[in-house]
Design an enzyme around this catalytic site. Structure first.
Site, PDB file in Angstrom:
ATOM      1  N   ARG A 110      12.580  12.764  11.701  1.00  8.24           N
ATOM      2  CA  ARG A 110      12.221  12.821  10.265  1.00  8.24           C
ATOM      3  C   ARG A 110      11.843  14.247   9.841  1.00  8.24           C
ATOM      4  O   ARG A 110      10.945  14.450   9.023  1.00  8.24           O
ATOM      5  CB  ARG A 110      11.054  11.873   9.941  1.00  8.24           C
ATOM      6  CG  ARG A 110      11.340  10.391  10.167  1.00  8.24           C
ATOM      7  CD  ARG A 110      12.406   9.881   9.194  1.00  8.24           C
ATOM      8  NE  ARG A 110      12.561   8.440   9.240  1.00  8.24           N
ATOM      9  CZ  ARG A 110      13.429   7.809  10.063  1.00  8.24           C
ATOM     10  NH1 ARG A 110      14.205   8.488  10.886  1.00  8.24           N
ATOM     11  NH2 ARG A 110      13.537   6.485  10.006  1.00  8.24           N
ATOM     12  N   SER A 134      10.204   3.052   4.726  1.00 10.26           N
ATOM     13  CA  SER A 134       8.953   3.316   5.457  1.00 10.26           C
ATOM     14  C   SER A 134       8.118   4.319   4.672  1.00 10.26           C
ATOM     15  O   SER A 134       8.620   5.390   4.324  1.00 10.26           O
ATOM     16  CB  SER A 134       9.239   3.925   6.829  1.00 10.26           C
ATOM     17  OG  SER A 134      10.064   3.089   7.591  1.00 10.26           O
ATOM     18  N   GLU A 157       6.079   9.634   4.801  1.00 12.32           N
ATOM     19  CA  GLU A 157       7.474  10.071   4.968  1.00 12.32           C
ATOM     20  C   GLU A 157       8.054  10.584   3.649  1.00 12.32           C
ATOM     21  O   GLU A 157       8.699  11.637   3.629  1.00 12.32           O
ATOM     22  CB  GLU A 157       8.313   8.913   5.519  1.00 12.32           C
ATOM     23  CG  GLU A 157       9.759   9.318   5.721  1.00 12.32           C
ATOM     24  CD  GLU A 157      10.650   8.153   6.073  1.00 12.32           C
ATOM     25  OE1 GLU A 157      10.524   7.630   7.189  1.00 12.32           O
ATOM     26  OE2 GLU A 157      11.486   7.777   5.239  1.00 12.32           O
TER      27      GLU A 157
HETATM   28  P1  FAD Z   1      15.642  11.824  -2.792  1.00 11.46           P
HETATM   29  O1  FAD Z   1      14.612  10.773  -2.638  1.00 11.46           O
HETATM   30  O2  FAD Z   1      16.216  12.040  -4.140  1.00 11.46           O
HETATM   31  O3  FAD Z   1      15.031  13.197  -2.252  1.00 11.46           O
HETATM   32  C1  FAD Z   1      14.336  13.227  -1.025  1.00 11.46           C
HETATM   33  C2  FAD Z   1      13.999  14.684  -0.684  1.00 11.46           C
HETATM   34  O4  FAD Z   1      15.200  15.402  -0.429  1.00 11.46           O
HETATM   35  C3  FAD Z   1      13.312  15.441  -1.824  1.00 11.46           C
HETATM   36  O5  FAD Z   1      12.418  16.384  -1.264  1.00 11.46           O
HETATM   37  C4  FAD Z   1      14.456  16.155  -2.528  1.00 11.46           C
HETATM   38  O6  FAD Z   1      14.041  17.315  -3.237  1.00 11.46           O
HETATM   39  C5  FAD Z   1      15.319  16.522  -1.336  1.00 11.46           C
HETATM   40  N1  FAD Z   1      16.748  16.631  -1.663  1.00 11.46           N
HETATM   41  C6  FAD Z   1      17.566  15.629  -2.079  1.00 11.46           C
HETATM   42  N2  FAD Z   1      18.822  16.087  -2.215  1.00 11.46           N
HETATM   43  C7  FAD Z   1      18.792  17.401  -1.882  1.00 11.46           C
HETATM   44  C8  FAD Z   1      19.773  18.434  -1.840  1.00 11.46           C
HETATM   45  N3  FAD Z   1      21.047  18.200  -2.147  1.00 11.46           N
HETATM   46  N4  FAD Z   1      19.384  19.676  -1.458  1.00 11.46           N
HETATM   47  C9  FAD Z   1      18.085  19.940  -1.140  1.00 11.46           C
HETATM   48  N5  FAD Z   1      17.111  18.998  -1.173  1.00 11.46           N
HETATM   49  C10 FAD Z   1      17.459  17.755  -1.531  1.00 11.46           C
HETATM   50  N6  FAD Z   1      15.389   6.862   5.718  1.00 11.46           N
HETATM   51  C11 FAD Z   1      15.728   6.936   7.037  1.00 11.46           C
HETATM   52  O7  FAD Z   1      15.766   8.040   7.618  1.00 11.46           O
HETATM   53  N7  FAD Z   1      16.061   5.826   7.744  1.00 11.46           N
HETATM   54  C12 FAD Z   1      16.063   4.606   7.193  1.00 11.46           C
HETATM   55  O8  FAD Z   1      16.360   3.616   7.866  1.00 11.46           O
HETATM   56  C13 FAD Z   1      15.704   4.489   5.813  1.00 11.46           C
HETATM   57  N8  FAD Z   1      15.655   3.270   5.227  1.00 11.46           N
HETATM   58  C14 FAD Z   1      15.309   3.180   3.915  1.00 11.46           C
HETATM   59  C15 FAD Z   1      15.291   1.905   3.335  1.00 11.46           C
HETATM   60  C16 FAD Z   1      14.940   1.756   1.999  1.00 11.46           C
HETATM   61  C17 FAD Z   1      14.926   0.371   1.387  1.00 11.46           C
HETATM   62  C18 FAD Z   1      14.622   2.906   1.217  1.00 11.46           C
HETATM   63  C19 FAD Z   1      14.284   2.764  -0.230  1.00 11.46           C
HETATM   64  C20 FAD Z   1      14.618   4.171   1.798  1.00 11.46           C
HETATM   65  C21 FAD Z   1      14.961   4.315   3.160  1.00 11.46           C
HETATM   66  N9  FAD Z   1      14.980   5.567   3.796  1.00 11.46           N
HETATM   67  C22 FAD Z   1      15.360   5.675   5.102  1.00 11.46           C
HETATM   68  C23 FAD Z   1      14.591   6.793   3.056  1.00 11.46           C
HETATM   69  C24 FAD Z   1      15.738   7.407   2.198  1.00 11.46           C
HETATM   70  O9  FAD Z   1      16.761   6.486   1.975  1.00 11.46           O
HETATM   71  C25 FAD Z   1      16.319   8.665   2.859  1.00 11.46           C
HETATM   72  O10 FAD Z   1      15.303   9.628   3.086  1.00 11.46           O
HETATM   73  C26 FAD Z   1      17.409   9.303   1.999  1.00 11.46           C
HETATM   74  O11 FAD Z   1      18.026  10.341   2.721  1.00 11.46           O
HETATM   75  C27 FAD Z   1      16.886   9.855   0.676  1.00 11.46           C
HETATM   76  O12 FAD Z   1      18.024  10.181  -0.122  1.00 11.46           O
HETATM   77  P2  FAD Z   1      17.895  10.427  -1.681  1.00 11.46           P
HETATM   78  O13 FAD Z   1      19.199  10.961  -2.152  1.00 11.46           O
HETATM   79  O14 FAD Z   1      17.400   9.214  -2.345  1.00 11.46           O
HETATM   80  O15 FAD Z   1      16.800  11.599  -1.718  1.00 11.46           O
HETATM   81  N1  EPU Z   2       6.190  -4.272  13.279  1.00 13.87           N
HETATM   82  C1  EPU Z   2       4.983  -4.874  13.022  1.00 13.87           C
HETATM   83  N2  EPU Z   2       4.769  -5.382  11.771  1.00 13.87           N
HETATM   84  C2  EPU Z   2       5.709  -5.300  10.786  1.00 13.87           C
HETATM   85  C3  EPU Z   2       6.930  -4.677  11.062  1.00 13.87           C
HETATM   86  C4  EPU Z   2       7.159  -4.168  12.319  1.00 13.87           C
HETATM   87  O1  EPU Z   2       4.124  -4.953  13.889  1.00 13.87           O
HETATM   88  O2  EPU Z   2       5.430  -5.768   9.663  1.00 13.87           O
HETATM   89  C5  EPU Z   2       6.427  -3.731  14.628  1.00 13.87           C
HETATM   90  C6  EPU Z   2       7.310  -4.678  15.445  1.00 13.87           C
HETATM   91  O3  EPU Z   2       6.766  -4.760  16.750  1.00 13.87           O
HETATM   92  C7  EPU Z   2       8.646  -3.958  15.498  1.00 13.87           C
HETATM   93  C8  EPU Z   2       8.224  -2.495  15.419  1.00 13.87           C
HETATM   94  O4  EPU Z   2       7.084  -2.493  14.550  1.00 13.87           O
HETATM   95  O5  EPU Z   2       9.330  -4.224  16.679  1.00 13.87           O
HETATM   96  C9  EPU Z   2       9.293  -1.588  14.878  1.00 13.87           C
HETATM   97  O6  EPU Z   2       9.760  -2.105  13.618  1.00 13.87           O
HETATM   98  P1  EPU Z   2      11.189  -1.699  13.038  1.00 13.87           P
HETATM   99  O7  EPU Z   2      12.255  -1.987  14.050  1.00 13.87           O
HETATM  100  O8  EPU Z   2      11.335  -2.293  11.690  1.00 13.87           O
HETATM  101  O9  EPU Z   2      11.118  -0.126  12.950  1.00 13.87           O
HETATM  102  P2  EPU Z   2      10.059   0.854  12.325  1.00 13.87           P
HETATM  103  O10 EPU Z   2       9.554   1.745  13.411  1.00 13.87           O
HETATM  104  O11 EPU Z   2       9.042   0.152  11.511  1.00 13.87           O
HETATM  105  C10 EPU Z   2      11.843   2.706  11.897  1.00 13.87           C
HETATM  106  C11 EPU Z   2      12.181   3.627  10.785  1.00 13.87           C
HETATM  107  C12 EPU Z   2      13.054   2.937   9.758  1.00 13.87           C
HETATM  108  C13 EPU Z   2      14.332   2.476  10.444  1.00 13.87           C
HETATM  109  C14 EPU Z   2      13.953   1.522  11.581  1.00 13.87           C
HETATM  110  C15 EPU Z   2      15.168   1.121  12.391  1.00 13.87           C
HETATM  111  C16 EPU Z   2      10.392   5.231  10.640  1.00 13.87           C
HETATM  112  C17 EPU Z   2       9.200   5.712   9.889  1.00 13.87           C
HETATM  113  N3  EPU Z   2      10.984   4.146  10.154  1.00 13.87           N
HETATM  114  O12 EPU Z   2      11.007   1.692  11.338  1.00 13.87           O
HETATM  115  O13 EPU Z   2      13.395   3.880   8.741  1.00 13.87           O
HETATM  116  O14 EPU Z   2      15.197   1.823   9.528  1.00 13.87           O
HETATM  117  O15 EPU Z   2      13.027   2.194  12.466  1.00 13.87           O
HETATM  118  O16 EPU Z   2      15.566   2.208  13.164  1.00 13.87           O
HETATM  119  O17 EPU Z   2      10.799   5.867  11.617  1.00 13.87           O
HETATM  120  C18 EPU Z   2      12.680   4.779   6.685  1.00 13.87           C
HETATM  121  O18 EPU Z   2      12.592   5.867   7.273  1.00 13.87           O
HETATM  122  O19 EPU Z   2      12.445   4.665   5.457  1.00 13.87           O
HETATM  123  C19 EPU Z   2      13.068   3.597   7.430  1.00 13.87           C
HETATM  124  C20 EPU Z   2      13.158   2.390   6.887  1.00 13.87           C
END
Ligand code: FAD
Ligand code: EPU
Length: 346
Positions: A168, A241, A338
């Site tokens: 991240r 997250s 995050e």
């Molecule tokens: P924005 O939210 O618009 O911007 C995020 C940051 O990036 C800001 O600081 C912005 O200024 C900067 N930025 C954006 N575009 C540019 C650019 N072109 N040049 C320079 N800076 C820029 N993230 C994960 O890593 N793994 C996950 O599994 C994951 N799951 C998600 C699930 C949900 C339901 C949601 C809502 C979010 C999740 N995220 C996850 C977080 C998010 O989707 C990612 O961080 C994504 O890359 C953000 O993209 P965005 O275009 O919406 O960025």
């Molecule tokens: N867990 C709990 N309670 C909950 C949910 C999860 O105790 O309500 C525990 C469970 O034991 C589970 C563990 O947490 O096994 C891990 O949960 P999960 O697999 O959902 O992954 P996470 O660590 O919570 C991370 C990323 C996610 C990504 C998933 C899958 C971060 C901060 N988040 O979540 O990214 O999708 O792994 O790889 O690293 C995001 O960055 O926005 C995001 C959604």
């Protein structure tokens, strides 16, 4: 100004952030063709105010209104620019929707991005926090990043090493505002090496009756798991997250796990540290499903803060501080957000 630039003033941002919180930007420029960026940024509106770049708004929390102009890159071309041995270099403009790129890469017979299916947002934001899910981080597949540096007026092509990707984290996150990412090139293999070790993927494939998965099968499994676990931001505002999983010295993680055997921990690539589950820590403090007015913690995942409708960014921020305070008090672990906080510091 060029046809590829659209300027808007006093722009409501509620529909431009997936938390769905209200905020206003003084000015927003949408730019289709990134080659005009030097002119846009040299114009009177931007000269003294380096912009905040916004993509899909899925990793932002507007605690207050942004005080600088916003810039949205809207170009979305995807092109194979080179074939190298058994891989191809796929270039995508910053404004391409991330999930659309994943699906297009798979349709072209290119592998690697399947575990990252359904992550919201844009290609330009993907390198910022080195998006990761289900055992894969995007940095592994980045060939180079095209970026413009507003302070120097120079274009850069950064290799994955230059980008200094970590969990991240990246150069772009550490030096926020230095680069505007305009396109990303991915090096994607044609031969599929399944990455199925993350909890739940194999079971999901088995329940779908798949024994010899293709990359498309893995993407479908990841999509199904994500839909079952994470709230849909089109139905309830959230940014995925809210906290990063803390990386602790190995001895601290081990002591914590001895005291709490059910707490999951994950490898970091170094024996000196271990990542612990923020979701588990928050869940153990009793936060799952709780709410302060419309700012709440998801009922389906303790790491996801949600807007039940009328929460402000400040209310979500205050809830996040309360959660982090309780985790620090009970477990001695500091949580870090995050999403990028606009109008507040942590
Ligand atoms: P924005 O939210 O618009 O911007 C995020 C940051 O990036 C800001 O600081 C912005 O200024 C900067 N930025 C954006 N575009 C540019 C650019 N072109 N040049 C320079 N800076 C820029 N993230 C994960 O890593 N793994 C996950 O599994 C994951 N799951 C998600 C699930 C949900 C339901 C949601 C809502 C979010 C999740 N995220 C996850 C977080 C998010 O989707 C990612 O961080 C994504 O890359 C953000 O993209 P965005 O275009 O919406 O960025
Ligand atoms: N867990 C709990 N309670 C909950 C949910 C999860 O105790 O309500 C525990 C469970 O034991 C589970 C563990 O947490 O096994 C891990 O949960 P999960 O697999 O959902 O992954 P996470 O660590 O919570 C991370 C990323 C996610 C990504 C998933 C899958 C971060 C901060 N988040 O979540 O990214 O999708 O792994 O790889 O690293 C995001 O960055 O926005 C995001 C959604």
């Amino acid at each position: 100004m060029s046809d590829s630039v659209r300027l808007f003033r006093n722009v409501p941002l509620k529909s431009r952030n997936t938390f769905g919180v209200p905020a206003f930007a003084p000015l927003l420029a949408e730019v289709d063709d990134a080659s005009v960026l030097p002119d846009v940024l040299a114009s009177a509106n931007f000269r003294d105010h380096p912009p905040l770049v916004i993509g899909g708004g899925s990793n932002l929390l507007f605690v207050g209104d942004p005080q600088v102009p916003l810039l949205a890159l809207t170009g979305n071309r995807v092109t194979v620019v080179a074939e190298v041995h058994d891989a191809a270099i796929l270039r995508a403009d910053a404004g391409t929707t991330w999930h659309a790129l994943v699906m297009e890469s798979l349709a072209l017979g290119l592998c690697g991005l399947e575990n990252l299916a359904l992550i919201p947002g844009t290609v330009g934001a993907a390198p910022i926090q080195n998006i990761g899910a289900y055992g894969v981080e995007v940095g592994e597949f980045i060939h180079r990043v095209e970026a413009f540096a507003p302070a120097t007026g120079e274009w850069h092509y950064l290799s994955a090493t230059d980008c200094a990707f970590a969990y991240r984290d990246s150069l772009f996150k550490r030096e926020s505002g230095r680069f505007i990412i305009t396109a990303v090139e991915f090096a994607l293999p044609r031969n599929f090496s399944p990455r199925l070790s993350y909890a739940g993927i194999s079971a999901q494939l088995a329940s779908a009756g798949v024994s010899n998965p293709t990359a498309q099968d893995v993407a479908a499994a990841v999509v199904a798991i994500r839909r079952s676990k994470l709230p849909d931001p089109t139905l309830i505002g959230n940014a995925g997250s809210f906290f990063k999983n803390p990386i602790l010295p190995a001895a601290q993680a081990s002591a914590l796990q001895d005291a709490n055997p059910s707490m999951p921990t994950f490898a970091t690539g170094s024996d000196a540290t271990r990542k612990v589950s923020a979701a588990w820590l928050i869940d153990a403090c009793g936060w799952k499903g709780r709410r302060n007015a419309d700012a709440g913690v998801s009922e389906s995942h303790a790491l996801v803060l949600v807007n039940h409708g009328a929460a402000s960014g400040l209310e979500l921020y205050e809830l996040a501080r309360e959660i982090a305070g309780s985790v620090r008090k009970r477990f001695g672990v500091a949580l870090e957000p995050e999403p990028r906080l606009i109008g507040a510091i942590w």
